[in-house]
Enzyme design. Structure first.
Site, mmCIF file in Angstrom:
data_model
loop_
_atom_site.group_PDB
_atom_site.id
_atom_site.type_symbol
_atom_site.label_atom_id
_atom_site.label_comp_id
_atom_site.label_asym_id
_atom_site.label_seq_id
_atom_site.Cartn_x
_atom_site.Cartn_y
_atom_site.Cartn_z
ATOM 1 N N MET A 1 -75.741 47.105 -76.161
ATOM 2 C CA MET A 1 -75.541 45.656 -76.074
ATOM 3 C C MET A 1 -74.650 45.287 -74.891
ATOM 4 S SD MET A 1 -77.197 43.831 -78.327
ATOM 5 C CE MET A 1 -76.241 42.322 -78.517
ATOM 6 N N GLY A 2 -73.507 45.972 -74.743
ATOM 7 C CA GLY A 2 -72.588 45.649 -73.658
ATOM 8 C C GLY A 2 -73.211 45.860 -72.294
ATOM 9 N N SER B 1 -76.748 36.943 -80.589
ATOM 10 C CA SER B 1 -77.905 37.358 -81.383
ATOM 11 C C SER B 1 -79.122 37.559 -80.489
ATOM 12 C CB SER B 1 -78.224 36.318 -82.460
ATOM 13 O OG SER B 1 -79.361 36.718 -83.203
ATOM 14 N N LYS C 1 -72.123 32.785 -86.463
ATOM 15 C CA LYS C 1 -72.901 34.023 -86.385
ATOM 16 C C LYS C 1 -72.990 34.702 -87.757
ATOM 17 C CE LYS C 1 -75.038 37.453 -84.245
ATOM 18 N NZ LYS C 1 -74.872 38.651 -85.036
ATOM 19 N N ASN D 1 -76.453 35.497 -89.735
ATOM 20 C CA ASN D 1 -76.852 36.798 -90.259
ATOM 21 C C ASN D 1 -77.178 36.731 -91.744
ATOM 22 O OD1 ASN D 1 -76.217 37.592 -87.677
ATOM 23 N ND2 ASN D 1 -74.981 39.334 -88.277
ATOM 24 N N GLU E 1 -80.564 35.454 -91.926
ATOM 25 C CA GLU E 1 -81.430 36.561 -91.501
ATOM 26 C C GLU E 1 -81.726 37.502 -92.674
ATOM 27 O OE1 GLU E 1 -80.372 40.473 -88.972
ATOM 28 O OE2 GLU E 1 -80.131 38.601 -87.852
ATOM 29 N N LYS F 1 -74.726 45.986 -92.308
ATOM 30 C CA LYS F 1 -73.430 46.095 -91.635
ATOM 31 C C LYS F 1 -72.391 45.170 -92.258
ATOM 32 C CE LYS F 1 -75.121 47.793 -87.204
ATOM 33 N NZ LYS F 1 -75.165 47.595 -85.739
#
Length: 469
Positions: free
Chosen positions: A16-17, A131, A185, A189, A192, A263
């Site tokens: 991701m980074g 996201s 966020k 999720n 989601e 997670k």
């Protein structure tokens, strides 16, 4: 040391980074990154597009010293203690007015604590939801920054450039005060989780009661994605069914163990909803089903004891496909309604000032829960910015009225076939309760007063009352 001054720094060059930093560089900004694993810095440089300015360094000090002021440093490291450790290491290297951004899935309470801590150090801090997965990070995610509004003004040009675009509009906006970015966020999720559970229930019915093949399932979901159910999650669901397994002769979907991972963000959403309080039954159920899936051995034992037999459907298949389509569509809409109602409540209770119009607008592209429904929600919030629940919007109400009969039929089909559909059933129950002017909680209040003298209120008089039952 290079004389180049960089626009943006990244701590954590995992998938991701690295992808987000490459995205930033592709849009004309000089990008620099640090990771304890030196090989990741080299991988970053190797993956950079030709003509972009990208650098990986081996020390935090080296990265910070090469950033333009005010320095913009983003962390994409695991939530929890790693975030605090990076902040601790960064502080001696930063100056007043510099900006730290946490782009991971941190719990909003941790973000609040960090905001307060860094405020005293005169360093700006923003919690920012991102996201879209690795592809979104590379080519355009949905970005949810919140907290320090003065920091947002410095970050806005970069974030607007790299975010996903819908009709030319960037899928990023200021989400509100304090920990609003991570809060939005978290709820994203949670929604989601619920939508994924709803889709899996429809798949379960099609597979076990209607005996659809993977090719037939592919065609159904592909067709649905071309219509009003169009969304990222429906799209990838269609793509999953044809995939062959490299390790067997099966389709891959049939080789995957039915234990779901998580997670924790869905659980956080449910826990916070109960604390507010605001009802979020479809998210709660989705979290519970993932938990139940882990008990595979017990489920196998229970199946041996009860020997449940799924009823095989023998009627009009096309009619049922349409009923399931409408059931999934409407239960998904109700799931969004629950999550957005939670944000509406939290905006006031936690003094975040979350702009719901902007939330649904930036969710239209880049993020995991993007769908055509969000265009309808955007219109609703533009008309009434403080709408407490999207089910109160007249245009949305017309959609609900049109499809609710098929949602009820779908729930009946699940129950009759002995195929579990807790998420879809909970969505229907939420709708029926929300649209009931009178609920049976008067009996609960009577029971509470009977055994615990908890008192009750009356319809015809004000005040609290107690009866010696």
């Amino acid at each position: 040391m290079s004389s180049t001054l960089y626009d943006f720094g990244m701590v954590g060059l995992g998938t991701m980074g690295r992808n987000l930093l490459l995205n930033i560089a592709d849009h004309g900004f000089a990008a620099i990154g640090f990771d304890l694993d030196v090989s990741k810095g080299k991988l970053l440089e190797e993956a950079a597009s030709k003509g972009t300015t990208v650098k990986g360094v081996s020390t935090l000090a080296d990265m910070v010293s090469q950033l333009k002021t005010p320095r913009k440093v983003m962390m994409l490291v695991p939530a929890g203690n790693p975030v605090d450790m990076v902040i601790k290491d960064l502080l001696p290297l930063l100056e007043e007015g510099d900006i730290i951004i946490d782009g991971g899935n941190s719990h909003f309470t941790d973000t609040l604590r960090r905001i307060q801590f860094l405020e005293d150090k005169k360093v700006h801090f923003m919690g920012m939801g991102v996201s879209g997965g690795e592809s979104g990070a590379r080519f355009g995610p949905s970005i949810m920054p919140g907290g320090d509004q003065s920091a947002w003004t410095h970050l806005k040009p970069i974030l607007e450039a790299v975010s996903a675009k819908v009709n030319g509009e960037p899928c990023v906006a200021y989400m509100g005060r304090n920990a609003a970015g991570h809060y939005v966020k978290m709820v994203h999720n949670g929604i989601e989780y619920a939508i994924m559970q709803l889709i899996s229930e429809v798949y379960d019915y099609f597979k076990r009661s209607m005996n659809f093949s993977n090719d037939e399932l592919h065609e159904i979901f592909k067709k649905w994605n071309a219509g009003e159910l169009q969304s990222f999650l429906i799209e990838i669901t269609a793509d999953i069914f044809p995939r062959k397994d490299d390790l067997s002769s099966n389709r891959l979907i049939d080789s995957i163990l039915d234990k779901a991972g998580s997670k924790g963000t869905g659980k956080w959403t449910s826990q916070e909803a109960m604390d507010l309080p605001v009802p979020l039954p479809t998210v709660d159920l989705a979290v519970a089903m993932r938990d139940l899936s882990v008990y595979k051995d017990e489920r196998m034992s229970a199946e041996a004891v009860y020997k449940p037999k799924v009823r095989v459907f023998t009627g009009d298949r096309e009619k049922v496909i349409q009923q399931m389509h409408d059931g999934l569509y409407l239960s998904t809409l109700i799931c969004y309604a629950q999550g957005l109602a939670m944000l509406s409540k939290a905006s006031v209770e936690r003094k975040m000032e979350i702009p719901l119009k902007d939330v649904v607008s930036i969710w239209r592209g880049g993020c995991i829960i993007r769908s055509t429904l969000l265009e309808t929600f955007t219109t609703a919030f533009k008309k009434q910015a403080d709408l407490p629940n999207i089910l109160l919007d007249k245009k949305i109400a017309a959609i609900v009225k049109k499809k609710q009969a098929n949602l009820r039929k779908a729930v009946q089909l699940f129950a009759g076939a002995k195929v579990p559909a807790g998420a879809m059933s909970s969505a229907l129950a939420y709708f029926d309760a929300y649209t009931s002017g009178r609920m049976p909680t008067n009996l609960i209040q009577a029971q509470r007063d009977y055994f615990g003298a908890h008192t009750y209120q009356r319809l015809d008089q004000t005040g609290s009352f107690h009866t010696e039952w």
